[in-house]
Design a protein around this motif. Structure first.
Motif, PDB file in Angstrom:
ATOM      1  N   ASN A 171      24.377  31.001  20.409  1.00  0.00           N
ATOM      2  CA  ASN A 171      23.849  31.993  21.357  1.00  0.00           C
ATOM      3  C   ASN A 171      24.597  31.938  22.693  1.00  0.00           C
ATOM      4  O   ASN A 171      24.955  32.970  23.250  1.00  0.00           O
ATOM      5  CB  ASN A 171      22.354  31.787  21.582  1.00  0.00           C
ATOM      6  N   SER A 182      28.115  33.295  22.216  1.00  0.00           N
ATOM      7  CA  SER A 182      28.108  34.753  22.052  1.00  0.00           C
ATOM      8  C   SER A 182      28.040  35.444  23.401  1.00  0.00           C
ATOM      9  O   SER A 182      28.708  36.454  23.622  1.00  0.00           O
ATOM     10  CB  SER A 182      26.918  35.194  21.194  1.00  0.00           C
ATOM     11  N   CYS A 183      27.233  34.889  24.311  1.00  0.00           N
ATOM     12  CA  CYS A 183      27.126  35.459  25.659  1.00  0.00           C
ATOM     13  C   CYS A 183      28.425  35.288  26.441  1.00  0.00           C
ATOM     14  O   CYS A 183      28.844  36.192  27.163  1.00  0.00           O
ATOM     15  CB  CYS A 183      25.983  34.804  26.424  1.00  0.00           C
ATOM     16  N   GLY A 200      31.610  36.615  23.523  1.00  0.00           N
ATOM     17  CA  GLY A 200      31.441  37.826  22.725  1.00  0.00           C
ATOM     18  C   GLY A 200      31.236  37.500  21.257  1.00  0.00           C
ATOM     19  O   GLY A 200      31.678  36.467  20.764  1.00  0.00           O
ATOM     20  N   GLU A 201      30.557  38.412  20.575  1.00  0.00           N
ATOM     21  CA  GLU A 201      30.190  38.219  19.167  1.00  0.00           C
ATOM     22  C   GLU A 201      31.394  38.068  18.238  1.00  0.00           C
ATOM     23  O   GLU A 201      31.299  37.431  17.205  1.00  0.00           O
ATOM     24  CB  GLU A 201      29.338  39.407  18.684  1.00  0.00           C
ATOM     25  N   GLU A 202      32.511  38.688  18.595  1.00  0.00           N
ATOM     26  CA  GLU A 202      33.678  38.726  17.709  1.00  0.00           C
ATOM     27  C   GLU A 202      34.709  37.637  18.022  1.00  0.00           C
ATOM     28  O   GLU A 202      35.807  37.657  17.484  1.00  0.00           O
ATOM     29  CB  GLU A 202      34.347  40.105  17.801  1.00  0.00           C
ATOM     30  N   VAL A 254      32.929  31.886  18.261  1.00  0.00           N
ATOM     31  CA  VAL A 254      31.683  32.245  17.575  1.00  0.00           C
ATOM     32  C   VAL A 254      31.880  32.157  16.062  1.00  0.00           C
ATOM     33  O   VAL A 254      31.022  31.657  15.336  1.00  0.00           O
ATOM     34  CB  VAL A 254      31.188  33.640  18.019  1.00  0.00           C
ATOM     35  N   HIS A 303      29.826  29.896  13.296  1.00  0.00           N
ATOM     36  CA  HIS A 303      29.244  30.412  12.051  1.00  0.00           C
ATOM     37  C   HIS A 303      29.701  29.565  10.860  1.00  0.00           C
ATOM     38  O   HIS A 303      28.900  29.237   9.976  1.00  0.00           O
ATOM     39  CB  HIS A 303      29.617  31.880  11.837  1.00  0.00           C
TER      40      HIS A 303
END
Length: 170
Positions: free
Chosen positions: A43, A46-47, A50-52, A56, A60
């Motif tokens: 989390n 991601s902040c 970024g999600e991509e 991150v 995963h």
């Protein structure tokens, strides 16, 4: 702008620390805590990134690895219990990952009645990790441990945990 960059940098460092913590929990087979720490790191990252981002994506991948290790540990435990039910062999309950109860110690009586996990079998002794004593590991003779047999609800709980892991969104 400088304070925002500083906050993002601190969040990134916190994410790295949480990832290290997750790895330590994974090594201790404390998978739920490992996943929780890694979710927090994910989390934060991601902040910040970024999600991509590559970072991150690596989180995963680590989460998938932890889930895979947890599934394998649960399967091994269930397999051990199934084999015990068919063979009635107590040797299985002295293998790595077996949950045991310490009993019959004369010198270190404070450990009697404490639950632990067999970490290693070094004939003629077992290395047992005691969670109640900050994960302290002690060497015990097989006669000083009693296997903790799972109840039907405990086995059901483990099967549900497997199902939940399969359904969990990473």
């Amino acid at each position: 702008a400088l304070s925002i960059r500083r906050a993002l940098s601190q969040d990134g460092m916190t994410a790295d620390i949480l990832t290290t913590l997750a790895s330590a929990y994974g090594c201790l087979e404390m998978f739920d805590r490992a996943r929780s720490a890694l979710k927090e790191a994910l989390n934060l990252s991601s902040c910040c990134d970024g999600e991509e981002s590559t970072r991150v994506a690596s989180f995963h991948h680590k989460m998938a690895s932890i889930c895979y290790e947890q599934v394998n540990a649960i399967r091994a435990q269930l397999g051990m219990h199934m084999e015990y039910m068919s063979t009635n062999s107590m040797v299985l309950y002295h293998s790595r990952g077996s949950r045991v109860l310490v009993a019959g110690l004369q010198k270190n009586q404070q450990y009697n009645g404490i639950e632990g996990v067999v970490m290693k079998t070094n004939a003629p002794r077992l290395r047992v990790r005691l969670h109640a004593f900050d994960n302290k590991e002690i060497m015990l003779k097989p006669e000083n441990v009693c296997p903790l047999f799972p109840t039907a609800p405990k086995l059901q709980e483990q099967l549900l945990k497997l199902h939940d892991l399969a359904q969990e969104r990473i």
